[in-house]
Design a protein around this motif. Structure first.
Motif, PDB file in Angstrom:
ATOM      1  N   ALA A  25      19.566 -36.248   1.090  1.00  0.00           N
ATOM      2  CA  ALA A  25      19.102 -37.604   0.789  1.00  0.00           C
ATOM      3  C   ALA A  25      17.628 -37.760   1.166  1.00  0.00           C
ATOM      4  O   ALA A  25      16.850 -38.375   0.422  1.00  0.00           O
ATOM      5  CB  ALA A  25      19.952 -38.630   1.518  1.00  0.00           C
ATOM      6  N   ALA A  26      17.227 -37.172   2.289  1.00  0.00           N
ATOM      7  CA  ALA A  26      15.821 -37.237   2.705  1.00  0.00           C
ATOM      8  C   ALA A  26      14.932 -36.485   1.725  1.00  0.00           C
ATOM      9  O   ALA A  26      13.833 -36.937   1.392  1.00  0.00           O
ATOM     10  CB  ALA A  26      15.660 -36.678   4.120  1.00  0.00           C
ATOM     11  N   VAL A  27      15.401 -35.342   1.241  1.00  0.00           N
ATOM     12  CA  VAL A  27      14.647 -34.569   0.248  1.00  0.00           C
ATOM     13  C   VAL A  27      14.501 -35.387  -1.034  1.00  0.00           C
ATOM     14  O   VAL A  27      13.406 -35.496  -1.597  1.00  0.00           O
ATOM     15  CB  VAL A  27      15.341 -33.215  -0.052  1.00  0.00           C
ATOM     16  CG1 VAL A  27      14.757 -32.558  -1.292  1.00  0.00           C
ATOM     17  CG2 VAL A  27      15.235 -32.293   1.152  1.00  0.00           C
ATOM     18  N   GLU A  28      15.592 -35.971  -1.488  1.00  0.00           N
ATOM     19  CA  GLU A  28      15.561 -36.777  -2.708  1.00  0.00           C
ATOM     20  C   GLU A  28      14.593 -37.955  -2.565  1.00  0.00           C
ATOM     21  O   GLU A  28      13.808 -38.234  -3.471  1.00  0.00           O
ATOM     22  CB  GLU A  28      16.966 -37.293  -3.019  1.00  0.00           C
ATOM     23  CG  GLU A  28      17.072 -37.998  -4.348  1.00  0.00           C
ATOM     24  CD  GLU A  28      18.490 -38.411  -4.661  1.00  0.00           C
ATOM     25  OE1 GLU A  28      18.657 -39.505  -5.232  1.00  0.00           O
ATOM     26  OE2 GLU A  28      19.427 -37.648  -4.339  1.00  0.00           O
ATOM     27  N   ASP A  29      14.624 -38.624  -1.432  1.00  0.00           N
ATOM     28  CA  ASP A  29      13.709 -39.745  -1.192  1.00  0.00           C
ATOM     29  C   ASP A  29      12.254 -39.281  -1.191  1.00  0.00           C
ATOM     30  O   ASP A  29      11.383 -39.926  -1.775  1.00  0.00           O
ATOM     31  CB  ASP A  29      14.020 -40.425   0.141  1.00  0.00           C
ATOM     32  CG  ASP A  29      15.310 -41.218   0.118  1.00  0.00           C
ATOM     33  OD1 ASP A  29      15.824 -41.504  -0.990  1.00  0.00           O
ATOM     34  OD2 ASP A  29      15.810 -41.546   1.209  1.00  0.00           O
ATOM     35  N   ALA A  30      11.977 -38.161  -0.532  1.00  0.00           N
ATOM     36  CA  ALA A  30      10.603 -37.669  -0.425  1.00  0.00           C
ATOM     37  C   ALA A  30      10.043 -37.237  -1.776  1.00  0.00           C
ATOM     38  O   ALA A  30       8.844 -37.379  -2.031  1.00  0.00           O
ATOM     39  CB  ALA A  30      10.533 -36.514   0.561  1.00  0.00           C
ATOM     40  N   LEU A  31      10.889 -36.711  -2.639  1.00  0.00           N
ATOM     41  CA  LEU A  31      10.430 -36.238  -3.946  1.00  0.00           C
ATOM     42  C   LEU A  31      10.421 -37.333  -5.012  1.00  0.00           C
ATOM     43  O   LEU A  31       9.871 -37.136  -6.089  1.00  0.00           O
ATOM     44  CB  LEU A  31      11.302 -35.072  -4.413  1.00  0.00           C
ATOM     45  CG  LEU A  31      11.246 -33.813  -3.551  1.00  0.00           C
ATOM     46  CD1 LEU A  31      12.221 -32.771  -4.073  1.00  0.00           C
ATOM     47  CD2 LEU A  31       9.833 -33.251  -3.490  1.00  0.00           C
TER      48      LEU A  31
END
Length: 85
Positions: A25-31
């Motif tokens: 979820a953090a990766v998705e938010d950052a990208l």
């Protein structure tokens, strides 16, 4: 017969799956470059910068999440830096 926890068994544990979902979820938010969130509300620029900074300037929580997810934090950091720059 011993009841040892192997890395493979550990990677299938519900806790590890949970932490991997948190990291995903953090990766998705950052990208995410969209200006609106999934509900259609504006995503403030400051929040978007914080989402990227989680990987670009990781703190203790980043390292803990990676450890709980059974991922190498330096590898995750390196890969995300490549994607975010």
């Amino acid at each position: 017969m011993s009841n040892k926890v192997t890395p493979l068994a550990l990677s299938r544990s519900p806790e590890t799956k949970l932490w991997r979902a948190v990291l995903a979820a953090a990766v998705e938010d950052a990208l995410n470059e969209k200006e609106l969130d999934y509900k259609g509300y504006p995503r403030p620029k400051g929040i978007r910068a914080l989402e990227k900074d989680y990987f670009l300037h990781p703190g203790e929580s980043f390292y803990l999440v990676c450890r709980y997810a059974s991922y190498d934090p330096e590898y995750v950091k390196r890969k995300m830096m490549e994607k975010l720059k």
